[in-house]
Design an enzyme around this catalytic site. Structure first.
Site, PDB file in Angstrom:
ATOM      1  N   HIS A   1       2.127   1.878  -3.254  1.00 10.24           N
ATOM      2  CA  HIS A   1       1.273   2.873  -3.902  1.00 10.24           C
ATOM      3  C   HIS A   1       1.841   4.289  -3.850  1.00 10.24           C
ATOM      4  O   HIS A   1       1.139   5.257  -4.103  1.00 10.24           O
ATOM      5  CB  HIS A   1      -0.134   2.834  -3.283  1.00 10.24           C
ATOM      6  CG  HIS A   1      -0.835   1.517  -3.479  1.00 10.24           C
ATOM      7  ND1 HIS A   1      -2.080   1.252  -2.975  1.00 10.24           N
ATOM      8  CD2 HIS A   1      -0.452   0.385  -4.131  1.00 10.24           C
ATOM      9  CE1 HIS A   1      -2.438   0.014  -3.311  1.00 10.24           C
ATOM     10  NE2 HIS A   1      -1.460  -0.526  -4.009  1.00 10.24           N
TER      11      HIS A   1
ATOM     12  N   ASP B   1       0.845  -1.194   0.000  1.00 14.14           N
ATOM     13  CA  ASP B   1       0.000   0.000   0.000  1.00 14.14           C
ATOM     14  C   ASP B   1       0.887   1.253   0.000  1.00 14.14           C
ATOM     15  O   ASP B   1       2.013   1.201  -0.473  1.00 14.14           O
ATOM     16  CB  ASP B   1      -0.981  -0.051   1.186  1.00 14.14           C
ATOM     17  CG  ASP B   1      -2.307   0.625   0.851  1.00 14.14           C
ATOM     18  OD1 ASP B   1      -2.278   1.802   0.448  1.00 14.14           O
ATOM     19  OD2 ASP B   1      -3.363  -0.002   0.986  1.00 14.14           O
TER      20      ASP B   1
END
Ligand SMILES: *[C@@H]1O[C@H](CO)[C@@H](O)[C@H](O)[C@H]1NC(C)=O
Ligand SMILES: *[C@@H]1O[C@H](CO)[C@@H](O)[C@H](O)[C@H]1NC(C)=O
Ligand SMILES: *[C@@H]1O[C@H](CO)[C@@H](O)[C@H](O)[C@H]1NC(C)=O
Ligand SMILES: *[C@@H]1O[C@H](CO)[C@@H](O)[C@H](O)[C@H]1NC(C)=O
Ligand SMILES: *[C@@H]1O[C@H](CO)[C@@H](O)[C@H](O)[C@H]1NC(C)=O
Length: 388
Positions: free
Chosen positions: A242, A219
């Site tokens: 991310h 993430d």
């Protein structure tokens, strides 16, 4: 001769003991007082060593020597009487089954401490594989809380350095209401398919520096939530994951402003996003995201290198008509180089309701990986429903 030798040894021992003492009193969890042993649970020994160290009137140091120890629950609470260090040289291992923890959202927590140092070169192993496979928070709004590896709350003048956070079940480090605290020389690792494993998430904190960290997760690498001020992220490498993100902002009632963010000299490799500001549409109350600067960033094969998104709405349905009430202003992207996996290297989704203001882009060079096109594509969009 034997006498002389042992006298020397004694002298050496005294010398060593006195130099250590001059530094900080040491509370070793494997000492006879606490009795921890590699291969078994360290929870009780560590809790006792912490409470003794925390009560020490002079600087103290809790030591977990090398070796692997199992740790079920651990919330280390202050205030302490003097500066306190926790030196983890070995590996602490969480139970694979989150149900065994007493605090459902936290494996290891530190709270209400001034002048904490967490260090030692050791590893916090969250053993997250089972939790990732059971994580349904993307489709279940009322999903069970999932423990973060390290939760820091209400810390001041502290340092977290030279540690590894491995395979957290959820966020690796969650920083909440901390002031003037530095995170440095960290290694943070989870595989890219592990959900919600943000590297470092900061919220409601002021004066936080993150520097020299190597973060690869499933993430966000670093994410910065509401009520954050003077946050600096430098010399960090991210990937997979991310990317570095401000937000998401504007989802909940009465969120506070985010002001004063610097991200500098970072390298992102194979991440889904690069530098991103994300705010939800239909926000319940207004706030500000301002004075946010990204500079000297290298992107290697990043899918969305530069992204402002005022219509952020992953995996749930949002009413996109009422605009985001987060006012984004005074944002700069300077000297951002490397390669973009997609042709859309710069995407600014700024909606009409409360549009972005003073967003500056200079020295952007992000050709797509395949075509090596020289100029980046730049698109300014607004949602069709919002167009007058
Ligand atoms: C951190 O600073 C903020 C703003 O300066 C202040 O309101 C807050 O009480 C401080 N928090 C702590 C834990 O000292
Ligand atoms: C963080 O970095 C900034 C800029 O380099 C510096 O002014 C500040 O004192 C640092 N804060 C801490 C807590 O070290
Ligand atoms: C930039 O960051 C890297 C680590 O990622 C570091 O080795 C290098 O010294 C930094 N450069 C500057 C100019 O600070
Ligand atoms: C570039 O990124 C894409 C999308 O994340 C990925 O599928 C691809 O393997 C990456 N290329 C390299 C050379 O790593
Ligand atoms: C943005 O910058 C301008 C000019 O430097 C300044 O007047 C304004 O107050 C800033 N906005 C915010 C919200 O900080």
């Amino acid at each position: 001769m034997a006498l002389k030798l042992s006298f020397l040894a004694m002298l050496l021992f005294l010398l060593l003991a006195s130099t250590t003492k001059a530094h900080a009193s040491v509370f070793d969890v494997t000492s006879a007082t606490y009795g921890a042993k590699p291969g078994s649970y360290v929870s009780k020994a560590l809790a006792k060593a912490w409470s003794d160290a925390c009560a020490s009137p002079s600087a103290s140091k809790v030591v977990v020597p090398s070796g692997t120890y199992k740790l079920k629950e651990a919330t280390f609470r202050g205030p302490c009487k003097a500066p306190i260090e926790m030196q983890v040289r070995g590996t602490l291992q969480a139970p694979a089954n989150a149900g065994q923890l007493t605090r459902p959202d936290t494996w290891v927590g530190f709270q209400y401490i001034d002048m904490l140092t967490l260090s030692g070169g050791g590893t916090f192993d969250g053993q997250g594989a089972l939790a990732w496979s059971q994580n349904d928070c993307h489709k279940n709004k009322n999903c069970k809380p999932i423990p973060v590896n390290l939760r820091f709350e209400f810390l001041t003048n502290s340092k977290v350095q030279d540690i590894t956070s491995l395979n957290s079940k959820n966020f690796h480090m969650h920083v909440f209401r901390c002031n003037h605290t530095t995170f440095q020389h960290l290694t943070i690792t989870t595989p890219d398919e592990s959900r919600n494993t943000d590297g470092i998430h900061i919220g409601a904190s002021t004066g936080i520096n993150i520097t020299h960290a190597k973060i690869g997760t499933g993430d966000d690498c670093v994410s910065i939530g509401d009520d954050s001020h003077q946050i600096t992220v430098t010399d960090v490498t991210c990937g997979p994951g991310h990317g570095i993100s401000i937000g998401s902002l504007g989802r909940y009632k009465e969120e506070k402003d985010v002001i004063g963010i610097i991200v500098k000299n970072c390298t992102l490799t194979n991440t889904q996003n690069g530098m991103r500001i994300k705010t939800w549409p239909d926000s319940p109350s207004p706030s500000i995201a301002s004075d946010i600067h990204f500079e000297d960033i290298i992107m290697v094969n990043v899918s969305n290198p530069i992204l402002i998104d005022q219509l952020y709405c992953p995996y749930t349905r949002c009413d996109q008509k009422p605009p985001s009430k987060v006012k984004i202003s005074n944002v700069s992207f300077k000297n951002i180089k490397g390669s973009s996996f997609t042709p859309l290297a710069v995407k600014l989704v700024c909606t009409r309701g409360i549009p972005c203001e003073n967003v500056e882009l200079t020295d952007i060079d992000l050709p797509t990986v395949e075509t090596k096109a020289l100029l980046p594509l730049c698109v300014l969009m607004s949602s069709p429903q919002l167009r007058a």
